[in-house]
Design a protein around this motif. Structure first.
Motif, PDB file in Angstrom:
ATOM      1  N   VAL A 136       4.219  40.560   8.096  1.00  0.00           N
ATOM      2  CA  VAL A 136       4.822  41.651   7.288  1.00  0.00           C
ATOM      3  C   VAL A 136       6.191  41.263   6.857  1.00  0.00           C
ATOM      4  O   VAL A 136       7.123  40.787   7.606  1.00  0.00           O
ATOM      5  CB  VAL A 136       4.870  42.645   8.409  1.00  0.00           C
ATOM      6  CG1 VAL A 136       5.562  44.124   7.670  1.00  0.00           C
ATOM      7  CG2 VAL A 136       3.571  43.187   8.698  1.00  0.00           C
ATOM      8  N   PHE A 137       6.217  41.294   5.484  1.00  0.00           N
ATOM      9  CA  PHE A 137       7.737  41.093   4.869  1.00  0.00           C
ATOM     10  C   PHE A 137       8.262  42.394   4.573  1.00  0.00           C
ATOM     11  O   PHE A 137       7.647  43.161   3.699  1.00  0.00           O
ATOM     12  CB  PHE A 137       7.439  40.121   3.691  1.00  0.00           C
ATOM     13  CG  PHE A 137       8.981  39.927   3.127  1.00  0.00           C
ATOM     14  CD1 PHE A 137       9.498  39.015   3.528  1.00  0.00           C
ATOM     15  CD2 PHE A 137       9.027  40.380   1.873  1.00  0.00           C
ATOM     16  CE1 PHE A 137      10.887  38.662   3.175  1.00  0.00           C
ATOM     17  CE2 PHE A 137      10.331  40.176   1.311  1.00  0.00           C
ATOM     18  CZ  PHE A 137      10.925  39.594   1.674  1.00  0.00           C
ATOM     19  N   VAL A 138       9.622  42.596   5.108  1.00  0.00           N
ATOM     20  CA  VAL A 138      10.342  43.795   4.506  1.00  0.00           C
ATOM     21  C   VAL A 138      11.749  43.484   4.470  1.00  0.00           C
ATOM     22  O   VAL A 138      12.320  43.153   5.307  1.00  0.00           O
ATOM     23  CB  VAL A 138      10.303  45.097   5.649  1.00  0.00           C
ATOM     24  CG1 VAL A 138      10.910  46.144   5.175  1.00  0.00           C
ATOM     25  CG2 VAL A 138       8.759  45.313   5.940  1.00  0.00           C
TER      26      VAL A 138
ATOM     27  N   SER B  33       5.718  43.671   1.661  1.00  0.00           N
ATOM     28  CA  SER B  33       4.284  43.178   1.623  1.00  0.00           C
ATOM     29  C   SER B  33       3.710  42.738   3.109  1.00  0.00           C
ATOM     30  O   SER B  33       4.415  42.434   3.881  1.00  0.00           O
ATOM     31  CB  SER B  33       4.282  41.817   0.619  1.00  0.00           C
ATOM     32  OG  SER B  33       5.063  41.005   0.816  1.00  0.00           O
ATOM     33  N   GLU B  34       2.221  42.782   2.970  1.00  0.00           N
ATOM     34  CA  GLU B  34       1.963  42.360   4.186  1.00  0.00           C
ATOM     35  C   GLU B  34       0.435  41.611   3.950  1.00  0.00           C
ATOM     36  O   GLU B  34      -0.094  41.873   2.962  1.00  0.00           O
ATOM     37  CB  GLU B  34       1.488  43.460   5.247  1.00  0.00           C
ATOM     38  CG  GLU B  34       0.517  44.593   4.786  1.00  0.00           C
ATOM     39  CD  GLU B  34       0.454  45.872   5.742  1.00  0.00           C
ATOM     40  OE1 GLU B  34      -0.307  45.510   6.712  1.00  0.00           O
ATOM     41  OE2 GLU B  34       0.847  46.793   5.732  1.00  0.00           O
ATOM     42  N   LEU B  35       0.166  40.762   4.978  1.00  0.00           N
ATOM     43  CA  LEU B  35      -1.052  40.126   4.806  1.00  0.00           C
ATOM     44  C   LEU B  35      -1.855  39.662   6.258  1.00  0.00           C
ATOM     45  O   LEU B  35      -1.059  39.380   7.072  1.00  0.00           O
ATOM     46  CB  LEU B  35      -0.468  38.479   3.861  1.00  0.00           C
ATOM     47  CG  LEU B  35      -1.891  37.681   3.834  1.00  0.00           C
ATOM     48  CD1 LEU B  35      -2.837  38.080   2.793  1.00  0.00           C
ATOM     49  CD2 LEU B  35      -1.196  36.418   3.123  1.00  0.00           C
TER      50      LEU B  35
ATOM     51  N   GLU C 159       1.626  37.710  -3.669  1.00  0.00           N
ATOM     52  CA  GLU C 159       2.566  38.908  -3.621  1.00  0.00           C
ATOM     53  C   GLU C 159       3.542  38.440  -2.569  1.00  0.00           C
ATOM     54  O   GLU C 159       4.876  38.738  -2.706  1.00  0.00           O
ATOM     55  CB  GLU C 159       1.885  40.084  -3.172  1.00  0.00           C
ATOM     56  CG  GLU C 159       2.892  41.371  -2.983  1.00  0.00           C
ATOM     57  CD  GLU C 159       2.105  42.599  -2.369  1.00  0.00           C
ATOM     58  OE1 GLU C 159       2.623  43.587  -2.300  1.00  0.00           O
ATOM     59  OE2 GLU C 159       0.879  42.654  -2.374  1.00  0.00           O
ATOM     60  N   LEU C 160       3.182  37.901  -1.328  1.00  0.00           N
ATOM     61  CA  LEU C 160       4.088  37.700  -0.233  1.00  0.00           C
ATOM     62  C   LEU C 160       5.133  36.499  -0.786  1.00  0.00           C
ATOM     63  O   LEU C 160       6.357  36.597  -0.421  1.00  0.00           O
ATOM     64  CB  LEU C 160       3.538  37.372   0.592  1.00  0.00           C
ATOM     65  CG  LEU C 160       4.321  36.847   2.391  1.00  0.00           C
ATOM     66  CD1 LEU C 160       4.932  38.127   2.588  1.00  0.00           C
ATOM     67  CD2 LEU C 160       3.214  36.608   3.442  1.00  0.00           C
TER      68      LEU C 160
END
Length: 167
Positions: free
Chosen positions: A68-70, A6-8, A151-152
């Motif tokens: 940015v979460f991966v 997810s990204e924000l 979402e994040l």
């Protein structure tokens, strides 16, 4: 296997101080340019110096943060004037101690701990729900202020279920 991603993008709100700096810088540029035309051409040297300072300073007053979460890694970038991107920090969330809202009772001890380095990557608006993440690095313990969306938060909670609190 599915990847968690997810990204924000969070826009930092301008403070009164930021607006005052911008107005003062523009006023000084105009004043020195007029002084260079009317009084002495030496004022143009000051105008050029202020112009160079404004070129580097004014973009830093219009900031956005991208989270940015991966797969358990959170990367935070600073975007100045929607043009210049700089990686601020990367965090391995497996090392995270706790993540909760700043005003949560779970953060009472951490809110009073002065040994932590605070990294503020939020919009700066106190009416938004700001989360604090306590995470150690090699030599420093960071208190990272974030403004995640649902979402994040869900992805971080799935990655570290016993360390994320939503209260």
């Amino acid at each position: 296997m599915t990847d968690m991603y997810s990204e924000l993008l969070v826009k930092k709100e301008q403070t009164v101080k930021d607006q005052a700096i911008k107005i003062l810088m523009i006023f000084l540029l105009v004043f020195t340019a007029i002084a260079g035309l009317i009084l002495t051409p030496l004022a143009w040297v000051l105008t050029i110096g202020l112009g160079i300072a404004a070129y580097f300073l004014l973009p830093l007053l219009d900031l956005e943060y991208e989270y940015v979460f991966v797969n358990g890694e959170l990367d935070i970038d600073r975007i100045a004037s929607k043009a210049k991107r700089k990686r601020m920090k990367s965090f391995d969330l497996a090392k995270m101690e706790i993540m909760a809202p700043v005003n949560s009772h779970r953060m009472d001890y951490q809110n009073h701990n002065t040994n932590m380095k605070v990294l503020d990557f939020s919009s700066g608006n106190s009416q938004h729900k700001i989360f604090a993440m306590i995470i150690p690095d090699d030599t420093t313990v960071y208190r990272v202020l974030l403004e995640p969306d649902k979402e994040l938060l869900d992805n971080i909670a799935r990655s570290c279920p016993r360390k994320v609190f939503l209260d």
